[in-house]
Design a protein around this motif. Structure first.
Motif, PDB file in Angstrom:
ATOM      1  N   VAL A  25      41.135  42.450  37.939  1.00  0.00           N
ATOM      2  CA  VAL A  25      39.719  42.184  38.219  1.00  0.00           C
ATOM      3  C   VAL A  25      39.504  41.040  39.219  1.00  0.00           C
ATOM      4  O   VAL A  25      38.357  40.686  39.519  1.00  0.00           O
ATOM      5  CB  VAL A  25      38.927  41.900  36.921  1.00  0.00           C
ATOM      6  CG1 VAL A  25      38.911  43.127  36.033  1.00  0.00           C
ATOM      7  CG2 VAL A  25      39.504  40.707  36.156  1.00  0.00           C
ATOM      8  N   CYS A  26      40.575  40.483  39.752  1.00  0.00           N
ATOM      9  CA  CYS A  26      40.425  39.429  40.764  1.00  0.00           C
ATOM     10  C   CYS A  26      39.774  40.002  42.019  1.00  0.00           C
ATOM     11  O   CYS A  26      40.185  41.055  42.506  1.00  0.00           O
ATOM     12  CB  CYS A  26      41.798  38.854  41.102  1.00  0.00           C
ATOM     13  SG  CYS A  26      41.783  37.744  42.539  1.00  0.00           S
ATOM     14  N   PHE A  27      38.736  39.309  42.519  1.00  0.00           N
ATOM     15  CA  PHE A  27      38.132  39.778  43.772  1.00  0.00           C
ATOM     16  C   PHE A  27      38.310  38.765  44.909  1.00  0.00           C
ATOM     17  O   PHE A  27      37.609  38.819  45.920  1.00  0.00           O
ATOM     18  CB  PHE A  27      36.695  40.237  43.619  1.00  0.00           C
ATOM     19  CG  PHE A  27      35.727  39.222  43.016  1.00  0.00           C
ATOM     20  CD1 PHE A  27      35.972  37.865  43.043  1.00  0.00           C
ATOM     21  CD2 PHE A  27      34.534  39.674  42.450  1.00  0.00           C
ATOM     22  CE1 PHE A  27      35.070  36.958  42.511  1.00  0.00           C
ATOM     23  CE2 PHE A  27      33.621  38.778  41.913  1.00  0.00           C
ATOM     24  CZ  PHE A  27      33.893  37.418  41.940  1.00  0.00           C
ATOM     25  N   GLY A  28      39.236  37.848  44.724  1.00  0.00           N
ATOM     26  CA  GLY A  28      39.657  36.999  45.845  1.00  0.00           C
ATOM     27  C   GLY A  28      38.669  35.946  46.290  1.00  0.00           C
ATOM     28  O   GLY A  28      38.649  35.566  47.466  1.00  0.00           O
ATOM     29  N   CYS A  29      37.876  35.386  45.356  1.00  0.00           N
ATOM     30  CA  CYS A  29      36.833  34.440  45.765  1.00  0.00           C
ATOM     31  C   CYS A  29      37.371  33.048  46.096  1.00  0.00           C
ATOM     32  O   CYS A  29      36.700  32.248  46.733  1.00  0.00           O
ATOM     33  CB  CYS A  29      35.786  34.327  44.666  1.00  0.00           C
ATOM     34  SG  CYS A  29      36.424  33.539  43.173  1.00  0.00           S
ATOM     35  N   ALA A  30      38.556  32.724  45.598  1.00  0.00           N
ATOM     36  CA  ALA A  30      39.216  31.433  45.855  1.00  0.00           C
ATOM     37  C   ALA A  30      38.641  30.260  45.068  1.00  0.00           C
ATOM     38  O   ALA A  30      38.964  29.108  45.356  1.00  0.00           O
ATOM     39  CB  ALA A  30      39.244  31.090  47.340  1.00  0.00           C
ATOM     40  N   ALA A  31      37.806  30.534  44.064  1.00  0.00           N
ATOM     41  CA  ALA A  31      37.334  29.427  43.217  1.00  0.00           C
ATOM     42  C   ALA A  31      38.518  28.726  42.558  1.00  0.00           C
ATOM     43  O   ALA A  31      38.522  27.504  42.382  1.00  0.00           O
ATOM     44  CB  ALA A  31      36.364  29.955  42.158  1.00  0.00           C
ATOM     45  N   CYS A  32      39.527  29.502  42.191  1.00  0.00           N
ATOM     46  CA  CYS A  32      40.730  28.918  41.563  1.00  0.00           C
ATOM     47  C   CYS A  32      41.408  27.935  42.517  1.00  0.00           C
ATOM     48  O   CYS A  32      41.777  26.823  42.125  1.00  0.00           O
ATOM     49  CB  CYS A  32      41.695  30.023  41.150  1.00  0.00           C
ATOM     50  SG  CYS A  32      42.038  31.242  42.432  1.00  0.00           S
ATOM     51  N   SER A  33      41.535  28.329  43.762  1.00  0.00           N
ATOM     52  CA  SER A  33      42.209  27.478  44.749  1.00  0.00           C
ATOM     53  C   SER A  33      41.435  26.178  44.975  1.00  0.00           C
ATOM     54  O   SER A  33      42.027  25.116  45.164  1.00  0.00           O
ATOM     55  CB  SER A  33      42.354  28.222  46.075  1.00  0.00           C
ATOM     56  OG  SER A  33      43.075  29.412  45.881  1.00  0.00           O
ATOM     57  N   VAL A  80      37.246  28.126  35.942  1.00  0.00           N
ATOM     58  CA  VAL A  80      36.243  28.304  36.996  1.00  0.00           C
ATOM     59  C   VAL A  80      36.172  29.733  37.531  1.00  0.00           C
ATOM     60  O   VAL A  80      35.296  30.050  38.345  1.00  0.00           O
ATOM     61  CB  VAL A  80      36.501  27.340  38.182  1.00  0.00           C
ATOM     62  CG1 VAL A  80      36.412  25.892  37.721  1.00  0.00           C
ATOM     63  CG2 VAL A  80      37.835  27.599  38.845  1.00  0.00           C
ATOM     64  N   CYS A  81      37.059  30.599  37.094  1.00  0.00           N
ATOM     65  CA  CYS A  81      37.095  31.959  37.651  1.00  0.00           C
ATOM     66  C   CYS A  81      35.874  32.771  37.215  1.00  0.00           C
ATOM     67  O   CYS A  81      35.649  32.956  36.016  1.00  0.00           O
ATOM     68  CB  CYS A  81      38.372  32.672  37.212  1.00  0.00           C
ATOM     69  SG  CYS A  81      38.425  34.389  37.781  1.00  0.00           S
ATOM     70  N   PRO A  82      35.076  33.280  38.152  1.00  0.00           N
ATOM     71  CA  PRO A  82      33.887  34.060  37.774  1.00  0.00           C
ATOM     72  C   PRO A  82      34.237  35.397  37.139  1.00  0.00           C
ATOM     73  O   PRO A  82      33.376  36.030  36.513  1.00  0.00           O
ATOM     74  CB  PRO A  82      33.159  34.255  39.115  1.00  0.00           C
ATOM     75  CG  PRO A  82      34.212  34.132  40.148  1.00  0.00           C
ATOM     76  CD  PRO A  82      35.214  33.149  39.607  1.00  0.00           C
TER      77      PRO A  82
HETATM   78  S1  SF4 Z   1      38.859  32.498  40.929  1.00  0.00           S
HETATM   79 FE1  SF4 Z   1      40.876  33.136  41.687  1.00  0.00          FE
HETATM   80  S2  SF4 Z   1      41.616  34.579  40.142  1.00  0.00           S
HETATM   81 FE2  SF4 Z   1      39.397  34.388  39.826  1.00  0.00          FE
HETATM   82  S3  SF4 Z   1      38.494  36.065  41.028  1.00  0.00           S
HETATM   83 FE3  SF4 Z   1      38.497  34.226  42.336  1.00  0.00          FE
HETATM   84  S4  SF4 Z   1      40.461  34.406  43.493  1.00  0.00           S
HETATM   85 FE4  SF4 Z   1      40.614  35.801  41.724  1.00  0.00          FE
END
Ligand code: SF4
Ligand code: SF4
Length: 164
Positions: A25-33, A80-82
């Motif tokens: 379900v990861c959509f690559g938003c980069a909140a994790c980074s 923090v992952c949405p």
């Molecule tokens: S926060 Fe990271 S793991 Fe979660 S959806 Fe965004 S890129 Fe994927």
């Protein structure tokens, strides 16, 4: 990146590992980074880049990368992952695959060997138990078979005759 070198089944292999299902379900938003404390100090470590490479099927690049072993398992990324992805657990699934294919760094291999052999990282000797006795504490027994039975691994040779 050459598309012919990508493995479209890699993400499914990760998802089938314990903790790995979140990759779907990861959509690559980069909140994790953006919140990763390791990435803040080591910019080459980027959770989103790792999970994206895995989703794209860059199997060998991901499994052989020394970067996957830098995670401190603080779970900030999951907070923090949405999408509710627990990246830490996804990365553990990736590391398990990497270890099975011989990519674990020496420190991880030594840690696993110590746990399998003695059930803890620090060996308990007479010295430690004497110090405990001085403090009025009971001795700690070496019972690696407890740990080995939890993990479902065969007792090590020196533990084979030990009563549980
Ligand atoms: S926060 Fe990271 S793991 Fe979660 S959806 Fe965004 S890129 Fe994927
Ligand atoms: S668990 Fe790992 S990837 Fe997630 S924020 Fe902490 S160090 Fe970064």
């Amino acid at each position: 990146m050459r598309l012919n070198d990508c493995d479209p089944g890699f993400k499914h292999q990760i998802a089938a590992e314990p903790g790995g299902a979140g990759i779907r379900v990861c959509f690559g938003c980069a909140a994790c980074s953006a919140r990763c404390p390791v990435g803040a100090n080591r910019p080459e470590y980027d959770p989103r880049r790792i999970i994206r490479a895995a989703l794209l099927g860059q199997r060998e690049e991901v499994l052989a990368s020394p970067l996957i072993w830098l995670c401190s398992s603080c779970y900030t990324c999951g907070e923090v992952c949405p999408q509710g992805v627990r990246f830490t657990d996804v990365l553990t699934a990736i590391k398990n695959l990497a270890a099975r294919e011989g990519h674990a760094p020496p420190s991880a291999r030594i840690t696993a060997e110590l746990l399998a052999k003695q059930g803890r990282l620090l060996e308990i000797t007479e010295f430690e138990n004497e110090k405990r006795a001085e403090l009025g504490l009971p001795p700690v027994e070496q019972r690696p078979s407890d740990f080995q039975s939890i993990l479902g691994i065969a007792p090590q040779e020196q533990d084979a005759g030990e009563g549980a």
